[in-house]
Design a protein around this motif. Structure first.
Motif, PDB file in Angstrom:
ATOM      1  N   VAL A  72       0.838  -1.212   0.000  1.00 30.81           N
ATOM      2  CA  VAL A  72       0.000   0.000   0.000  1.00 30.81           C
ATOM      3  C   VAL A  72       0.866   1.252   0.000  1.00 30.81           C
ATOM      4  N   ILE A  73       1.906   1.271   0.845  1.00 30.34           N
ATOM      5  CA  ILE A  73       2.791   2.441   0.893  1.00 30.34           C
ATOM      6  C   ILE A  73       3.474   2.644  -0.456  1.00 30.34           C
ATOM      7  N   THR A  74       3.934   1.569  -1.058  1.00 26.62           N
ATOM      8  CA  THR A  74       4.575   1.662  -2.374  1.00 26.62           C
ATOM      9  C   THR A  74       3.614   2.208  -3.417  1.00 26.62           C
ATOM     10  N   THR A  75       2.373   1.725  -3.398  1.00 35.30           N
ATOM     11  CA  THR A  75       1.378   2.202  -4.366  1.00 35.30           C
ATOM     12  C   THR A  75       1.064   3.671  -4.169  1.00 35.30           C
ATOM     13  N   VAL A  76       0.908   4.105  -2.921  1.00 37.35           N
ATOM     14  CA  VAL A  76       0.597   5.507  -2.638  1.00 37.35           C
ATOM     15  C   VAL A  76       1.744   6.414  -3.067  1.00 37.35           C
ATOM     16  N   VAL A  77       2.982   6.022  -2.757  1.00 39.75           N
ATOM     17  CA  VAL A  77       4.134   6.836  -3.147  1.00 39.75           C
ATOM     18  C   VAL A  77       4.245   6.913  -4.671  1.00 39.75           C
ATOM     19  N   CYS A  78       4.023   5.791  -5.346  1.00 42.56           N
ATOM     20  CA  CYS A  78       4.050   5.799  -6.819  1.00 42.56           C
ATOM     21  C   CYS A  78       2.946   6.692  -7.382  1.00 42.56           C
ATOM     22  N   LEU A  79       1.789   6.709  -6.732  1.00 44.70           N
ATOM     23  CA  LEU A  79       0.709   7.599  -7.160  1.00 44.70           C
ATOM     24  C   LEU A  79       1.106   9.063  -7.002  1.00 44.70           C
ATOM     25  N   LEU A  80       1.651   9.405  -5.836  1.00 47.60           N
ATOM     26  CA  LEU A  80       2.005  10.793  -5.558  1.00 47.60           C
ATOM     27  C   LEU A  80       3.112  11.293  -6.479  1.00 47.60           C
ATOM     28  N   VAL A  83       1.709  10.304 -10.974  1.00 45.48           N
ATOM     29  CA  VAL A  83       0.643  11.064 -11.638  1.00 45.48           C
ATOM     30  C   VAL A  83       1.119  12.461 -12.036  1.00 45.48           C
ATOM     31  N   PRO A  84       1.708  13.259 -11.122  1.00 45.26           N
ATOM     32  CA  PRO A  84       2.231  14.557 -11.574  1.00 45.26           C
ATOM     33  C   PRO A  84       3.312  14.437 -12.636  1.00 45.26           C
ATOM     34  N   GLU A  85       4.160  13.420 -12.499  1.00 42.02           N
ATOM     35  CA  GLU A  85       5.227  13.251 -13.484  1.00 42.02           C
ATOM     36  C   GLU A  85       4.660  12.906 -14.856  1.00 42.02           C
ATOM     37  N   ILE A 204      -5.117   5.708 -13.667  1.00 40.82           N
ATOM     38  CA  ILE A 204      -4.720   5.593 -12.263  1.00 40.82           C
ATOM     39  C   ILE A 204      -5.091   4.223 -11.720  1.00 40.82           C
ATOM     40  N   LEU A 205      -6.276   3.756 -12.080  1.00 35.77           N
ATOM     41  CA  LEU A 205      -6.711   2.432 -11.624  1.00 35.77           C
ATOM     42  C   LEU A 205      -5.781   1.345 -12.149  1.00 35.77           C
ATOM     43  N   SER A 206      -5.476   1.388 -13.436  1.00 35.87           N
ATOM     44  CA  SER A 206      -4.598   0.370 -14.027  1.00 35.87           C
ATOM     45  C   SER A 206      -3.219   0.401 -13.393  1.00 35.87           C
ATOM     46  N   GLY A 207      -2.651   1.599 -13.266  1.00 38.01           N
ATOM     47  CA  GLY A 207      -1.322   1.713 -12.674  1.00 38.01           C
ATOM     48  C   GLY A 207      -1.293   1.261 -11.229  1.00 38.01           C
ATOM     49  N   SER A 208      -2.315   1.617 -10.455  1.00 37.52           N
ATOM     50  CA  SER A 208      -2.354   1.231  -9.042  1.00 37.52           C
ATOM     51  C   SER A 208      -2.452  -0.275  -8.883  1.00 37.52           C
ATOM     52  N   LEU A 209      -3.299  -0.905  -9.699  1.00 36.73           N
ATOM     53  CA  LEU A 209      -3.450  -2.352  -9.598  1.00 36.73           C
ATOM     54  C   LEU A 209      -2.166  -3.077  -9.991  1.00 36.73           C
ATOM     55  N   ILE A 210      -1.494  -2.574 -11.032  1.00 31.96           N
ATOM     56  CA  ILE A 210      -0.240  -3.206 -11.462  1.00 31.96           C
ATOM     57  C   ILE A 210       0.821  -3.066 -10.380  1.00 31.96           C
TER      58      ILE A 210
END
Length: 281
Positions: A72-80, A83-85, A204-210
């Motif tokens: 979960v932490i890895t997914t949240v950090v990758c999201l933060l 997405v902006p990147e 975002i959904l696809s990236g988060s699930l992967i």
């Protein structure tokens, strides 16, 4: 014959899918219900004790909780970060867009093991990170063989899997829509929140699930950077198979991990789709 044409075209891929994925998975499920004893090895009997041990033993529960926490932490950090990147890269002009995409995808060309060993050097007690802290008279940090080291390496490895789906969704957006929102008096943050974000939710959904799925099942990074202290489900399955030789228990742990991942992914998918329908409506 015409009606059977599309079905016949899918037969080779369906057969490959059954042989490569479904058959090994079915054999793993059957194996997880077999008995085992240290003296006689695997038996022919049927038992659910392996699953009961996984869901009742505090040792395995702690490992599952740690694995899900790291994922979960890895997914949240990758999201933060991702997405902006992805948004910044999608708004770049040529040739900078192509250059930055190559830079983002370049880490995928390097073996995960090589990158993990690189992080072990960087985060080690005598690594560049702690040397930099010593140069500024800052107390050094013990990161190696702890969860932060595992999360840092997982983010580095899995970040492209978050950026690419979001970037692909952004490529489908018409930049003039954003310009229209700004011309009507909306602020930049409002345009991003009300126009851009709802349309990139599929990415975002696809990236988060992967990212979540790969982080939860990752073996090399927790094994090399976590060591014996930070054990995850994948490393425990490895130990049960090759060290303890308790294949039924290892199969049960692997199947519980699969079921847990599927349950979390389906719930996350339903939640995001519900939010997307609410925002559009």
């Amino acid at each position: 014959m015409t009606r059977r044409g599309p079905f016949l075209l899918t037969v080779p891929m369906l057969a490959l899918y059954l042989v490569v994925l479904c058959l090994p998975l079915a054999m793993t499920v059957v194996l997880s219900f077999q008995t085992y004893s240290h003296s006689a090895g695997m038996g022919e009997g049927f038992t659910v004790s392996n699953y009961l041990r996984v869901v009742t033993d505090e040792y395995y529960i702690e490992i599952f909780v740690r694995t899900l926490r790291i994922s979960v932490i890895t997914t949240v950090v990758c999201l933060l970060i991702g997405v902006p990147e992805a948004y910044i890269v999608s708004r770049m002009r040529s040739p900078w867009k192509s250059i930055f995409l190559i830079v983002l995808l370049a880490p995928l060309l390097i073996s995960v093991v090589v990158r993990t060993f690189g992080w072990s050097v960087v985060l080690g007690p005598s690594g560049p990170f702690n040397q930099l802290l010593r140069a500024f008279d800052i107390p050094t940090l013990r990161l190696l063989y702890r969860e932060p080291a595992v999360v840092i390496a997982l983010v580095h490895v899995l970040l492209p899997f978050m950026i690419i789906p979001v970037w692909a969704s952004l490529q489908k957006l018409d930049p003039m829509v954003e310009s229209a929102g700004l011309s009507l008096g909306a602020s930049k943050s409002t345009v991003l929140r009300r126009i851009v974000f709802p349309q990139i939710i599929p990415g975002i959904l696809s990236g988060s699930l992967i990212v979540f799925g790969l982080a939860a099942s990752s073996f090399a990074i927790p094994g090399l950077l976590g060591g014996r202290r930070v054990k995850t489900v994948a490393t425990v399955v490895y130990d049960e198979y090759l060290t303890q030789l308790n294949w039924p228990l290892g199969a049960a742990i692997a199947f519980v991990l699969l079921a847990t991942n599927l349950a979390i992914m389906l719930a996350y998918n339903a939640m995001l789709e519900r939010e997307q329908r609410r925002s559009i409506g």
